[in-house]
Design an enzyme around this catalytic site. Structure first.
Site, PDB file in Angstrom:
ATOM      1  N   CYS A 182      45.351  46.622  48.457  1.00 25.00           N
ATOM      2  CA  CYS A 182      45.545  44.997  49.193  1.00 25.00           C
ATOM      3  C   CYS A 182      46.871  44.736  49.185  1.00 25.00           C
ATOM      4  O   CYS A 182      47.852  45.295  50.072  1.00 25.00           O
ATOM      5  CB  CYS A 182      44.502  44.173  48.570  1.00 25.00           C
ATOM      6  SG  CYS A 182      44.337  42.598  49.390  1.00 25.00           S
ATOM      7  N   HIS A 218      39.339  46.819  49.166  1.00 22.17           N
ATOM      8  CA  HIS A 218      39.385  46.631  47.553  1.00 22.17           C
ATOM      9  C   HIS A 218      38.376  47.579  47.256  1.00 22.17           C
ATOM     10  O   HIS A 218      36.950  47.447  47.148  1.00 22.17           O
ATOM     11  CB  HIS A 218      38.809  45.057  47.117  1.00 22.17           C
ATOM     12  CG  HIS A 218      40.007  44.169  47.267  1.00 22.17           C
ATOM     13  ND1 HIS A 218      40.896  43.894  46.216  1.00 22.17           N
ATOM     14  CD2 HIS A 218      40.199  43.366  48.359  1.00 22.17           C
ATOM     15  CE1 HIS A 218      41.637  43.197  46.749  1.00 22.17           C
ATOM     16  NE2 HIS A 218      41.456  42.741  47.843  1.00 22.17           N
ATOM     17  N   GLU A 220      37.354  48.451  44.187  1.00 17.79           N
ATOM     18  CA  GLU A 220      36.840  48.054  43.031  1.00 17.79           C
ATOM     19  C   GLU A 220      35.838  46.983  43.535  1.00 17.79           C
ATOM     20  O   GLU A 220      34.830  46.742  42.619  1.00 17.79           O
ATOM     21  CB  GLU A 220      37.955  47.587  42.153  1.00 17.79           C
ATOM     22  CG  GLU A 220      38.666  45.975  42.517  1.00 17.79           C
ATOM     23  CD  GLU A 220      39.585  46.006  43.568  1.00 17.79           C
ATOM     24  OE1 GLU A 220      39.837  47.254  44.219  1.00 17.79           O
ATOM     25  OE2 GLU A 220      40.019  44.824  43.805  1.00 17.79           O
TER      26      GLU A 220
END
Lengths: 199, 256
Positions: A79, A181, A183
């Site tokens: 990001c 992202h 995650e």
């Protein structure tokens, strides 16, 4: 051992939680000297480029990151941590790390889309160990108003579209970076992190 | 292709998921952590947890729920209810939530939006807005707070614009008139807000069948739609909803 860079740009809980879930050894650090302990680095970040660059310069982490990236060990920007790897960001016109060639620009406001892009989008990747084994049509979670424009096409790893086509992931040598992202992108995102851990 | 988001809402009271109709008559329906994990496996795009206990001495229970959810699901989730200070926001974000949602507290203290946005970024700050039809207001809708019990002086659109100006990165628009009734979203109010602000709008209140989501994405111009009863009681799965939307030509996330 993965070093996760803490430079006060957003919350690191989700990256840490995902790495812990994947059973990976990692440490979170704001200190440049600790990068010598890492054999891989994850450089996350959410927020604003000027502030982020200011924090990195203040701690000396900017130099340490450049040195680490030049050393050939795997490096993953996420990001904002992907954007500020480039030369320059249009976000308040700030010089960035210059680890990758290119600049960061804002989505045009006249393309009839909400800005920021918040939500899930598909990405077309070229073949690469970071994205090996992903399901077809996998989607990833994006939250951003700016996107990267690499100076050379050959570092583009993944493309996506939000009103206009944009670069969603890049790779040059040992440096990978994703605008989305991993995650927070469910199993396909975890697969990318697992691939990175296994590099 | 950019996709419309299906967001499942879990109201949490004293560490248990609960569900009420028109903000009244709640019954417990399960463990929020287990439910979150199940919906994650089913392919939900995002989750929202509203702490409806929100009494100070029980805050810890919710923070524990948030931390346990964060260990199980790897998609964004938002937490609202009882967040009145920057310190409350920090507790929730540090426990692993992606976003915080503020509603009545933002009306009482609009600078809370600014504080949150400057500290965590706008993408973390979601404005929850409860609106009730009211012909006296310019837009036709009045902002109400405290779970719909207390009317404010704010017109729905004026407050939406002000909240975005202060830094809200997303708006969840909940219609008091349709909440829990399962007859469909308030399409008119949703479209008005979505067209008035540059940030994503999440429609809330009234989903009963998958066609209601198709309506709110098409006619209501929503970017995301919140569902609760229709999945909590087992009438529909996330996949049922997505398959319907896919057939209607609405882009949804199909692999996870």
């Amino acid at each position: 051992m993965i070093g996760v860079i803490d430079y006060d740009a957003g919350n690191l809980t989700s990256v840490s939680t995902a790495l812990r879930y994947l059973g990976c050894d990692f440490f979170v650090t704001p200190r440049p000297e600790e990068l010598s302990r890492a054999d891989k680095v994850i450089f996350p970040g959410v927020g604003e480029a000027v502030q982020a660059m200011g924090n990195l310069r203040k701690s000396g982490m900017d130099g340490a990151l450049k040195e680490f990236a030049a050393g050939g060990k795997p490096f993953l920007g996420i990001c904002l941590g992907s954007q500020i790897l480039f030369d320059h960001s249009e976000e308040r016109d700030v010089a960035c790390l210059g680890i990758l060639p290119g600049r960061v620009v804002r989505f045009p406001s006249d393309m009839g889309m909400k800005i920021p892009q918040i939500g899930w989008n598909t990405v077309d990747f070229r073949e690469d160990p970071l994205v090996a084994g992903l399901p077809d049509e996998a989607s990833f979670y994006f939250v951003h108003s700016y996107y990267v424009q690499p100076a050379t096409e050959d570092i583009v790893l993944g493309r996506s579209e939000y009103g206009i086509p944009f670069t969603a992931a890049v790779r040059r040598d040992n440096v990978w970076a994703t605008q989305f992202h991993p995650e927070k992108s469910g199993k396909p995102g975890l697969a990318i992190l697992r691939n990175f851990i296994g590099l | 292709m950019f996709q419309k988001r299906i967001v499942i809402c879990l109201d949490v009271r004293d560490g248990k998921t609960t569900k009420g109709v028109k903000f009244k008559g709640n019954v417990d329906i399960g463990d929020p952590v287990e439910m979150a994990a199940r919906y994650y496996e089913q392919g939900v795009d995002e989750l929202v947890f509203y702490d409806i206990t929100a009494s100070a001495e029980r805050r810890g229970i919710m923070i524990d729920v948030v931390a346990r959810v964060a260990e199980r699901i790897f998609i964004p989730f938002c937490v609202g209810g009882g967040i009145r200070t920057l310190s409350d926001m920090k507790d929730v974000i540090n426990a692993g939530a992606e976003k915080i949602s503020i509603n009545s507290a933002a009306v009482r203290n609009p600078s809370l939006i600014e504080e949150g946005a400057s500290h965590f970024g706008s993408q973390c700050v979601v404005l929850g807005m409860d609106a009730a039809a009211d012909r006296e207001m310019p837009s036709g809708y009045r902002v109400v707070i405290d779970g719909g019990r207390k009317p404010t002086e704010w017109d729905m659109l004026a407050w939406a614009r002000e909240a975005v100006r202060l830094g809200a990165g997303e708006i969840v628009l909940n219609s008091i008139d349709t909440d829990g009734v399962r007859n469909g979203y308030e399409l008119n109010a949703t479209r008005l807000v979505s067209e008035a602000v540059p940030v994503p709008v999440v429609a809330s209140g009234g989903a009963g069948v998958p066609a209601h989501l198709a309506d709110v994405f098409k006619e209501g111009r929503a970017d995301a739609a919140l569902v609760a009863s229709m999945v909590h009681y087992g009438d529909y799965t996330v996949n049922d909803i997505k398959m319907h939307l896919d057939r209607e030509g609405i882009p949804v996330r199909k692999t996870w």
